[in-house]
Structures are given as C-alpha cells and as structure tokens.
Design an enzyme around this catalytic site. Structure first.
Site, PDB file in Angstrom:
ATOM      1  N   GLY A 268       0.698  -1.138   0.032  1.00 13.18           N
ATOM      2  CA  GLY A 268       0.350   0.216  -0.051  1.00 13.18           C
ATOM      3  C   GLY A 268       1.091   1.290  -0.430  1.00 13.18           C
ATOM      4  N   PHE A 269       0.358   1.962  -0.287  1.00 16.36           N
ATOM      5  CA  PHE A 269       0.785   3.997  -0.520  1.00 16.36           C
ATOM      6  C   PHE A 269       0.155   4.478   0.791  1.00 16.36           C
ATOM      7  CE2 PHE A 269       1.573   7.668  -1.452  1.00 16.36           C
ATOM      8  CZ  PHE A 269       2.804   7.617  -1.925  1.00 16.36           C
ATOM      9  N   GLY A 270       1.352   4.375   1.288  1.00 18.86           N
ATOM     10  CA  GLY A 270       1.102   5.516   2.912  1.00 18.86           C
ATOM     11  C   GLY A 270       1.188   7.354   2.754  1.00 18.86           C
ATOM     12  N   THR A 271      -0.077   7.691   2.332  1.00 19.00           N
ATOM     13  CA  THR A 271      -0.427   9.179   2.301  1.00 19.00           C
ATOM     14  C   THR A 271       0.755  10.141   3.574  1.00 19.00           C
ATOM     15  OG1 THR A 271      -2.596   8.669   3.187  1.00 19.00           O
ATOM     16  CG2 THR A 271      -1.596   8.682   0.556  1.00 19.00           C
ATOM     17  N   TYR A 272       0.234   9.322   5.015  1.00 17.43           N
ATOM     18  CA  TYR A 272       0.620  10.543   5.991  1.00 17.43           C
ATOM     19  C   TYR A 272       1.801  11.108   5.625  1.00 17.43           C
ATOM     20  CZ  TYR A 272       2.545  12.251  10.288  1.00 17.43           C
ATOM     21  OH  TYR A 272       2.859  13.088  11.040  1.00 17.43           O
TER      22      TYR A 272
ATOM     23  N   LYS B  68       1.338  20.536   2.297  1.00 14.73           N
ATOM     24  CA  LYS B  68       0.015  19.250   1.670  1.00 14.73           C
ATOM     25  C   LYS B  68      -0.168  19.098   0.295  1.00 14.73           C
ATOM     26  CE  LYS B  68      -3.523  20.150   5.533  1.00 14.73           C
ATOM     27  NZ  LYS B  68      -3.417  18.950   6.302  1.00 14.73           N
TER      28      LYS B  68
ATOM     29  N   ASP C 117      -3.627   4.011   1.576  1.00 18.08           N
ATOM     30  CA  ASP C 117      -4.059   3.893   2.543  1.00 18.08           C
ATOM     31  C   ASP C 117      -4.186   5.189   3.227  1.00 18.08           C
ATOM     32  OD1 ASP C 117      -3.580   3.209   5.593  1.00 18.08           O
ATOM     33  OD2 ASP C 117      -1.689   4.221   5.527  1.00 18.08           O
TER      34      ASP C 117
ATOM     35  N   TYR D 220      -4.420  11.814   9.367  1.00 19.99           N
ATOM     36  CA  TYR D 220      -3.555  12.710   8.612  1.00 19.99           C
ATOM     37  C   TYR D 220      -3.671  13.926   8.104  1.00 19.99           C
ATOM     38  CZ  TYR D 220      -1.680   7.304   7.902  1.00 19.99           C
ATOM     39  OH  TYR D 220      -1.968   6.476   8.171  1.00 19.99           O
TER      40      TYR D 220
ATOM     41  N   LYS E 160      -9.619   5.277   7.627  1.00 19.46           N
ATOM     42  CA  LYS E 160      -9.269   4.884   9.595  1.00 19.46           C
ATOM     43  C   LYS E 160     -10.903   5.870   9.907  1.00 19.46           C
ATOM     44  CE  LYS E 160      -4.805   3.361   8.359  1.00 19.46           C
ATOM     45  NZ  LYS E 160      -4.526   4.562   7.562  1.00 19.46           N
TER      46      LYS E 160
ATOM     47  N   HIS F 103      -8.704   3.615  13.613  1.00 16.35           N
ATOM     48  CA  HIS F 103      -7.596   3.454  13.168  1.00 16.35           C
ATOM     49  C   HIS F 103      -6.314   2.489  14.646  1.00 16.35           C
ATOM     50  CE1 HIS F 103      -4.504   6.581  11.269  1.00 16.35           C
ATOM     51  NE2 HIS F 103      -3.578   5.900  12.550  1.00 16.35           N
TER      52      HIS F 103
END
Length: 145
Positions: free
Chosen positions: A20-24, A31, A50, A55, A84, A117
C-alpha cells in the site's frame, strides 16, 4: 505491475494489493506535496492507497486520485482505497458522519476498507477553549514520565 501478482484474493473474490501507498505526511510538509506524491505513487503502480482522517490530508489525496482517474491512468475500480476512523468518533452515532466526511474529502463514493485507527477511544475535553484529549495526555505521562 500486474494486480493479480501483487494482490491477495479475498474470500468474496475481490483482491487487495499487498503493498500500500501510505499517505501520512508530517505537518511541516506542505499539503500540496501529498497531491504530487500520491500521483507519483499511482504512476509507479501503487493501487492500494492508505488514507486516514487523522492525517489531515484526505482532500489532497482525493485531488490526486481524481487527477489520475481523469487523465486515464487508472479507473476507480483499479484502486483499493482505505481510510480510518479516528479515536474520537467511535460512538455508534458518530461513525457514519465520520465516514461520510472522509468520502467527501476523498471525492469518492466508497472506500474499499474502513477501519478503526486505534482500538482505544479517547475522551474529548475542553480546556480554556482548546480541544484536548484527556486519555492521550495520561498515556503520554505514562509513556514518558
């Protein structure tokens, strides 16, 4: 990337990408960087995106996803998007509005997966007009004190 090779089949016949591509992104990162990074992730072949309310960038992630759909890189059904539920929205009457807010921010009709979450609720408080999380403060004291 062949989605079947990089995915696991679920018991209902759908697939979930294993990577998965985490976006945090930390607060100090603009932004707008989340938009560009997510576009690059999709261009690189990521199909599991994700996201999370916590986030604070679901609007930007939604812009990136819509951009890649509009330019023909992917179709919505090619993507596995999750978000989440944050700790302060665990009461049953707050879950649906929280999901609907995430969907609106992401500009999506649905997410493929919506998870809690953290499985611990926090009590929202108010101290001199500022929102704080009492349980989080106590936890920090326990962890760092």
């Amino acid at each position: 990337m062949d989605p079947k090779v990089w995915s696991v089949e679920l018991n209902d016949g759908h697939f979930i990408p294993v990577l998965g591509f985490g976006t945090y992104t930390p607060e100090e990162v603009p932004k707008s960087q989340a938009v560009e990074d997510t576009k690059l992730g999709i261009d690189a072949g990521f199909r599991h995106i994700d996201c999370a309310h916590a986030y604070g960038n679901e609007k930007e992630i939604g812009l990136a996803i819509q951009s890649k759909i509009e330019d023909g890189t992917v179709k919505r059904e090619d993507l596995f998007c999750n978000s989440k539920l944050w700790l302060t929205f665990l009461r049953p009457e707050l879950v649906r509005p929280a999901l609907e807010k995430s969907l609106k921010e992401l500009q999506l009709d649905y997410v493929n997966l919506y998870i809690i979450h953290y499985p611990t609720a926090l009590k929202v408080g108010n101290l001199h007009g500022h929102t704080y999380f009492a349980s989080c403060v106590r936890m920090s004291i326990n962890l760092h004190g």
